[in-house]
Scaffold this motif. Structure first.
Motif, PDB file in Angstrom:
ATOM      1  N   GLY A 238       0.809  -1.200   0.000  1.00 60.85           N
ATOM      2  CA  GLY A 238       0.000   0.000   0.000  1.00 60.85           C
ATOM      3  C   GLY A 238       0.846   1.255   0.000  1.00 60.85           C
ATOM      4  O   GLY A 238       1.971   1.281  -0.497  1.00 60.85           O
ATOM      5  N   TRP A 239       0.286   2.304   0.591  1.00 59.43           N
ATOM      6  CA  TRP A 239       0.946   3.605   0.543  1.00 59.43           C
ATOM      7  C   TRP A 239       2.295   3.606   1.261  1.00 59.43           C
ATOM      8  O   TRP A 239       3.159   4.424   0.975  1.00 59.43           O
ATOM      9  N   ARG A 240       2.494   2.664   2.194  1.00 60.77           N
ATOM     10  CA  ARG A 240       3.781   2.596   2.884  1.00 60.77           C
ATOM     11  C   ARG A 240       4.923   2.280   1.923  1.00 60.77           C
ATOM     12  O   ARG A 240       6.083   2.597   2.207  1.00 60.77           O
ATOM     13  N   ASN A 241       4.617   1.632   0.829  1.00 62.14           N
ATOM     14  CA  ASN A 241       5.640   1.258  -0.144  1.00 62.14           C
ATOM     15  C   ASN A 241       5.751   2.254  -1.290  1.00 62.14           C
ATOM     16  O   ASN A 241       6.408   1.965  -2.292  1.00 62.14           O
ATOM     17  N   TRP A 242       5.128   3.384  -1.170  1.00 62.38           N
ATOM     18  CA  TRP A 242       5.293   4.423  -2.185  1.00 62.38           C
ATOM     19  C   TRP A 242       6.745   4.916  -2.162  1.00 62.38           C
ATOM     20  O   TRP A 242       7.417   4.839  -1.127  1.00 62.38           O
ATOM     21  N   PRO A 243       7.227   5.421  -3.268  1.00 59.37           N
ATOM     22  CA  PRO A 243       8.612   5.946  -3.309  1.00 59.37           C
ATOM     23  C   PRO A 243       8.699   7.327  -2.662  1.00 59.37           C
ATOM     24  O   PRO A 243       8.926   8.346  -3.327  1.00 59.37           O
ATOM     25  N   TRP A 244       8.574   7.342  -1.349  1.00 60.70           N
ATOM     26  CA  TRP A 244       8.509   8.621  -0.640  1.00 60.70           C
ATOM     27  C   TRP A 244       9.784   9.437  -0.794  1.00 60.70           C
ATOM     28  O   TRP A 244       9.729  10.670  -0.901  1.00 60.70           O
ATOM     29  N   TRP A 245      10.939   8.769  -0.793  1.00 60.62           N
ATOM     30  CA  TRP A 245      12.185   9.513  -0.951  1.00 60.62           C
ATOM     31  C   TRP A 245      12.296  10.128  -2.336  1.00 60.62           C
ATOM     32  O   TRP A 245      12.857  11.212  -2.507  1.00 60.62           O
ATOM     33  N   ARG A 246      11.744   9.449  -3.326  1.00 65.37           N
ATOM     34  CA  ARG A 246      11.763  10.013  -4.683  1.00 65.37           C
ATOM     35  C   ARG A 246      10.875  11.252  -4.751  1.00 65.37           C
ATOM     36  O   ARG A 246      11.219  12.253  -5.401  1.00 65.37           O
ATOM     37  N   LEU A 247       9.738  11.177  -4.083  1.00 66.88           N
ATOM     38  CA  LEU A 247       8.856  12.346  -4.062  1.00 66.88           C
ATOM     39  C   LEU A 247       9.515  13.488  -3.280  1.00 66.88           C
ATOM     40  O   LEU A 247       9.367  14.662  -3.651  1.00 66.88           O
ATOM     41  N   ALA A 248      10.231  13.148  -2.211  1.00 65.39           N
ATOM     42  CA  ALA A 248      10.964  14.179  -1.473  1.00 65.39           C
ATOM     43  C   ALA A 248      12.022  14.822  -2.357  1.00 65.39           C
ATOM     44  O   ALA A 248      12.256  16.040  -2.280  1.00 65.39           O
ATOM     45  N   ALA A 249      12.658  14.015  -3.198  1.00 64.08           N
ATOM     46  CA  ALA A 249      13.644  14.569  -4.126  1.00 64.08           C
ATOM     47  C   ALA A 249      12.998  15.572  -5.072  1.00 64.08           C
ATOM     48  O   ALA A 249      13.608  16.588  -5.436  1.00 64.08           O
ATOM     49  N   GLY A 250      11.749  15.296  -5.493  1.00 62.39           N
ATOM     50  CA  GLY A 250      11.033  16.247  -6.331  1.00 62.39           C
ATOM     51  C   GLY A 250      10.830  17.575  -5.623  1.00 62.39           C
ATOM     52  O   GLY A 250      11.018  18.649  -6.219  1.00 62.39           O
ATOM     53  N   VAL A 251      10.457  17.515  -4.344  1.00 59.18           N
ATOM     54  CA  VAL A 251      10.284  18.742  -3.563  1.00 59.18           C
ATOM     55  C   VAL A 251      11.611  19.483  -3.433  1.00 59.18           C
ATOM     56  O   VAL A 251      11.679  20.712  -3.592  1.00 59.18           O
ATOM     57  N   LEU A 252      12.686  18.747  -3.156  1.00 58.81           N
ATOM     58  CA  LEU A 252      14.004  19.376  -2.989  1.00 58.81           C
ATOM     59  C   LEU A 252      14.505  19.990  -4.293  1.00 58.81           C
ATOM     60  O   LEU A 252      15.125  21.058  -4.282  1.00 58.81           O
ATOM     61  N   LEU A 253      14.228  19.329  -5.415  1.00 55.92           N
ATOM     62  CA  LEU A 253      14.609  19.930  -6.700  1.00 55.92           C
ATOM     63  C   LEU A 253      13.776  21.177  -6.976  1.00 55.92           C
ATOM     64  O   LEU A 253      14.268  22.136  -7.588  1.00 55.92           O
ATOM     65  N   GLY A 254      12.520  21.178  -6.540  1.00 55.44           N
ATOM     66  CA  GLY A 254      11.722  22.396  -6.657  1.00 55.44           C
ATOM     67  C   GLY A 254      12.328  23.529  -5.851  1.00 55.44           C
ATOM     68  O   GLY A 254      12.369  24.683  -6.304  1.00 55.44           O
ATOM     69  N   CYS A 255      12.833  23.202  -4.651  1.00 53.82           N
ATOM     70  CA  CYS A 255      13.510  24.215  -3.838  1.00 53.82           C
ATOM     71  C   CYS A 255      14.778  24.700  -4.524  1.00 53.82           C
ATOM     72  O   CYS A 255      15.086  25.900  -4.505  1.00 53.82           O
ATOM     73  N   ALA A 256      15.528  23.768  -5.122  1.00 55.87           N
ATOM     74  CA  ALA A 256      16.761  24.162  -5.808  1.00 55.87           C
ATOM     75  C   ALA A 256      16.458  25.097  -6.972  1.00 55.87           C
ATOM     76  O   ALA A 256      17.142  26.111  -7.164  1.00 55.87           O
ATOM     77  N   CYS A 257      15.440  24.764  -7.756  1.00 59.32           N
ATOM     78  CA  CYS A 257      15.057  25.639  -8.875  1.00 59.32           C
ATOM     79  C   CYS A 257      14.562  26.989  -8.378  1.00 59.32           C
ATOM     80  O   CYS A 257      14.680  27.993  -9.086  1.00 59.32           O
ATOM     81  N   ALA A 258      14.002  27.018  -7.161  1.00 56.32           N
ATOM     82  CA  ALA A 258      13.518  28.271  -6.587  1.00 56.32           C
ATOM     83  C   ALA A 258      14.643  29.121  -6.019  1.00 56.32           C
ATOM     84  O   ALA A 258      14.406  30.228  -5.549  1.00 56.32           O
TER      85      ALA A 258
END
Length: 554
Positions: A238-258
């Motif tokens: 279920g949701w526990r096995n979602w790629p949470w670290w990958r999604l966090a990387a998306g947020v961090l790249l958004g911060c980098a672009c900002a």
């Protein structure tokens, strides 16, 4: 199949099981106890390296007095964000037109909010919410904290990549003892924040790789047959096995672009890394069509990470969106720009887009000559560093004195980067090692685009290489790891006979001495150049002696 060499130069804690079943419970408990002890020791070692970085970056960060180099822009813009919600031109009492996103300036402004802001020219003096300090401390403290955090991240990322606390700490120590990183960590510019967020995104993707491989390993131990078609041959959860670290990387790249748009260069490279790693784990597990399955399974998650990146980026413009004072914010204030609109919500986003188009046009046409400009092929050779500060005033016990802050990498370290990249490419290809590929691809993502822009004669500066710096250091440490513990140690030797334990230990001892001597020499080189990293007043002759490439460094 990906190489999984044991020892500091290799190893993978998430290697997939070669057969079903697992270790006995008592053995698992014993290994877990040993791992816990090792992890405590690694955190103690990490704390020592981070403490060194913190002392170097925080002690005397308030000097020199006043705004140096581009602090004149970013410290003021940061205060405008805190005071008005947007960058503000206090001289003309109107919004400033700026060409970099706001997040880095928000972070600088956080320090100004906490410790106060003063600007004698603009006649601004605002006390901080914390202990009163020198005003320079307020606009420099955030950069110093970002520099220390980046050293912490590199230690932990290096430890994970090389499976060695010693090599992880070596990576962090080399970064802590780099003059280029030190100067950026003690100055209110944007590039240290860009470095931090890009490195954090890379670290999140490494953790994502670990988590996904553990997921496959658990499924295979539980009896999963990867040859089965469709979902039946893939791990479930279920949701526990979602790629949470990958999604966090998306947020961090958004911060980098900002912070700066140049972070966009890392986005396709990091996405490619994820796909290559997902293909690798499927191939190791025995999936019949690893590329097809990886694309079908992972592209939706990558798309979601991309959406989070965009949402995060737009959210950093909240000050501009939620006030009426920003440049281009209201069409009524710019009647000569017909593309603007005052339609609620849609109009704000449209005007933000027009603002971005104008900023992109500025960057594209930026070709004004500057005495400290340099080209990408000069950066790793320290061909043209940037002088942030210069003064010849003060008493130093000599007829003439000099005080300078020069954005110069520690020479011995930086002149090791090109050989290290070549060595990492050679060793990585020979070993088919994913670590070398990840390091080299990340370094290429941050370096190669600038060579393309150089064809147009765009004005560039050496600090554009900042987000690549951690990956260059990792390349050096990767080669040091190969010297300390060659992949062939303990394996078959001449005539097919196994090398003796004594021979392998001798090789490791010699390699350890070589690596330790290198780090020591870098530390001595850093100490020699330290005065021109922090603006210490020197006799002119001592300052001149440090200008090794006097035609380029002066």
């Amino acid at each position: 199949m990906e190489s999984e060499h044991p020892g500091p130069a290799g190893g993978d804690a998430t290697a997939l099981p070669s057969s079903g079943g697992g270790l006995p419970a008592v053995v698992r408990r014993r290994l877990a106890t040993v791992d816990a002890r090792l992890d405590v020791n690694s955190w103690l070692a990490t704390a020592v390296v981070v403490a060194i970085a913190a002392i170097l970056r925080l002690v005397g960060v308030s000097g020199p007095k006043g705004k140096i180099f581009d602090e004149i822009y970013y410290a003021r813009d940061a205060w405008g964000l805190v005071d008005k919600g947007v960058e503000w031109n206090y001289k003309d009492n109107g919004p400033s037109y700026v060409v970099h996103p706001p997040l880095g300036k928000w972070l600088i402004g956080l320090g100004e909010w906490a410790f106060g802001y003063q600007d004698a020219e603009l006649k601004i003096s605002v006390p901080g919410h914390l202990t009163t300090t020198a005003p320079e401390f307020g606009w420099r403290i955030s950069a110093a904290v970002a520099g220390v955090l980046s050293v912490l991240l590199l230690v932990r990322i290096g430890r994970r990549l090389f499976r060695s606390t010693a090599l992880g700490c070596a990576a962090g120590l080399l970064l802590a003892l780099d003059g280029f990183h030190l100067v950026l960590s003690r100055t209110a510019l944007l590039d240290i924040f860009l470095l931090l967020f890009v490195l954090a995104a890379f670290g999140a993707l490494v953790l994502d790789r670990d988590a996904r491989r553990r997921r496959w390993a658990r499924a295979l131990e539980a009896g999963l047959d990867p040859a089965l078609p469709g979902r039946a041959g893939r791990p479930t959860g279920g949701w526990r096995n979602w790629p949470w670290w990958r999604l966090a990387a998306g947020v961090l790249l958004g911060c980098a672009c900002a912070v700066k748009w140049s972070a966009l260069y890392f986005v396709p490279a990091f996405a490619l890394l994820v796909l290559l790693w997902e293909v690798g784990v499927r191939r190791s597990a025995g999936v019949r069509r690893p590329w097809r399955d990886a694309l079908l399974d992972e592209l939706p998650w990558l798309a979601l990470a991309g959406v989070l990146m965009v949402v995060t980026y737009v959210a950093t413009w909240s000050g501009w969106l939620l006030t009426d004072d920003g440049y281009y914010r209201l069409a009524a204030n710019y009647p000569n720009v017909p593309a603007l609109s005052d339609t609620p919500v849609v109009g704000a986003l449209n005007n933000l887009w027009e603002y971005h188009k104008a900023a992109y046009g500025f960057h594209k046409q930026l070709d004004d000559p500057h005495k400290y400009q340099s080209w990408p092929w000069q950066w790793l050779l320290l061909g043209r560093p940037v002088a942030f500060y210069w003064s010849g005033e003060g008493a130093c016990g000599a007829p003439s004195c000099a005080s300078e802050i020069l954005l110069l990498g520690t020479p011995l370290l930086w002149w090791s980067f090109l050989p290290a990249l070549v060595g990492a490419a050679w060793l990585g290809a020979a070993r088919r090692d994913w670590r070398a590929g990840a390091i080299l691809l990340s370094a290429a993502a941050g370096l190669l685009p600038w060579f393309w822009f150089a064809l147009d004669g765009r004005t560039m500066f050496s600090f554009y290489v900042a987000p690549v710096l951690p990956f260059l250091v990792l390349a050096v440490v990767y080669v040091l790891g190969a010297i300390v513990s060659p992949a062939t140690a303990g394996a078959a030797a001449e005539g097919g006979r196994a090398r003796s334990d004594e021979d392998a230990a001798e090789r490791r001892l010699i390699g350890g001495v070589v690596a330790g001597a290198y780090v020591l020499l870098v530390a001595l080189c850093f100490a020699y150049f330290y005065p021109i990293f922090v603006g210490r007043l020197l006799p002119y002759a001592d300052w001149s002696a440090r200008m090794w490439l006097d035609g380029r460094w002066i």
